[in-house]
Design a protein around this motif. Sequence first.
Motif, short mmCIF file in Angstrom:
data_model
loop_
_atom_site.label_atom_id
_atom_site.label_comp_id
_atom_site.label_asym_id
_atom_site.label_seq_id
_atom_site.Cartn_x
_atom_site.Cartn_y
_atom_site.Cartn_z
N THR A 197 0.83 -1.21 0.00
CA THR A 197 0.00 0.00 0.00
C THR A 197 0.86 1.25 0.00
O THR A 197 0.59 2.22 -0.73
CB THR A 197 -0.93 0.00 1.23
OG1 THR A 197 -1.72 -1.18 1.24
CG2 THR A 197 -1.84 1.22 1.21
N ILE A 198 1.92 1.26 0.81
CA ILE A 198 2.83 2.41 0.84
C ILE A 198 3.53 2.56 -0.51
O ILE A 198 3.74 3.68 -0.99
CB ILE A 198 3.85 2.24 1.98
CG1 ILE A 198 3.13 2.27 3.33
CG2 ILE A 198 4.91 3.32 1.92
CD1 ILE A 198 4.02 1.98 4.51
N ALA A 199 3.90 1.43 -1.13
CA ALA A 199 4.52 1.49 -2.45
C ALA A 199 3.58 2.11 -3.48
O ALA A 199 3.99 2.92 -4.32
CB ALA A 199 4.94 0.09 -2.89
N LEU A 200 2.30 1.74 -3.43
CA LEU A 200 1.32 2.32 -4.33
C LEU A 200 1.17 3.82 -4.08
O LEU A 200 1.06 4.61 -5.03
CB LEU A 200 -0.03 1.62 -4.17
CG LEU A 200 -1.19 2.16 -5.03
CD1 LEU A 200 -0.88 1.97 -6.51
CD2 LEU A 200 -2.50 1.49 -4.66
N PHE A 201 1.18 4.22 -2.82
CA PHE A 201 1.09 5.65 -2.48
C PHE A 201 2.28 6.41 -3.05
O PHE A 201 2.12 7.49 -3.63
CB PHE A 201 1.01 5.81 -0.96
CG PHE A 201 0.90 7.23 -0.51
CD1 PHE A 201 -0.34 7.84 -0.40
CD2 PHE A 201 2.03 7.97 -0.17
CE1 PHE A 201 -0.46 9.16 0.02
CE2 PHE A 201 1.93 9.28 0.24
CZ PHE A 201 0.68 9.87 0.33
N CYS A 202 3.49 5.86 -2.87
CA CYS A 202 4.70 6.52 -3.38
C CYS A 202 4.67 6.59 -4.91
O CYS A 202 5.06 7.61 -5.50
CB CYS A 202 5.94 5.78 -2.91
SG CYS A 202 6.19 5.83 -1.11
#
Length: 357
Positions: A112-117
């Motif tokens: 999820t954090i990777a998608l946000f970044c």
Amino acid sequence: MTELRSILDEAARQGLISSEAGGRLLPFLTERGVSVVETQKAVAAEEQAWSDTETPRFVRGFHDVLITIGVIVALVGLWGLAPLYAVPVAIIVLSEILVRRQRLALPAVSLTIALFCWTFLLMSRVFTPWTSEIGADLTEFVAGFPILLCVYYALYRVPLSLALTIMSTLALVLTLLLRLVQWLSGNPAFFVDHLGVLAAVAFLCALGLFATALYFDLGDRLRRTTRSDIAFWLHLGAAPALLYSAVSLLSFGEAGRIFDLANMSARTPVVVATVAALMLIGLVIDRRAFVTSGLLSLGVAIFSVVRKGNATVDTYIFTTLIVVGAIVLVIGTGWMPLRRLVLRALPPAIANRLSPG
């Protein structure tokens, strides 16, 4: 057995069953293992067990940690070698395997954090929001986050993705409010001349985020479901948003600037008071995020005060660390006794809706 007999006797006294039927039912129920549980004591013990910790369920073992390390390393390598549009494909493939099939919590957070970044990088390339004016580019930049994160949550039901969707939606609402005020004023640079209004609008949106976090928290006071995890992430975002917007609003007027980290000494009382208020809120709702989020700003404020003296660099750095560390230890070790004191001071109607202490 004594409790069961008294219940059957009470039923006979109320005419629900005859005395003879009660006498025959007692051995019948006892042989089959029927017993009376002291519900109130059991619930109280259960609530006490749940109130002793604030543990979001995204770390379930070192297996999750190992897989997460692999995910991070692989995505960083892919990010450096492959085109930008290859990254979301890898995120979806890994999500199908690790989130949908294996139900791994910590890798779901990292993806999820990777998608946000990735969304941040994509929006930065498509739009140019980094200007002094609050215009359409900023709104379009922010609009990409709730769309993509909402789709990801609909597919994989990761609590962090819903929390980020809510936070980015509120950020989008903030940009729309700011543009509306600019349009009504007829001045594109309205907030450059009226920084206090900007701080007030940001504070209102921070309150909205905090209210949303409380909505999820109060819906799961024993913290058994994913609502508690969603509330954890929302509180983690709401606490610094409240801190910075409140300090900006309360300390506005110094040289026409709001919340300048490079010049904190004059604003130290405001920062300390705001952090103390957040700590009290954290105790009331049993969320340590409200305590930890203010420690960085508190450290900066203490650093600025000590720096004004004649101390050397090493002295005021280590003094700041000692003060902040002492606060963390006092709050951390005395959290439960302090919270019980706070709950006893609240009206029962409010205390009974909060996480038990």
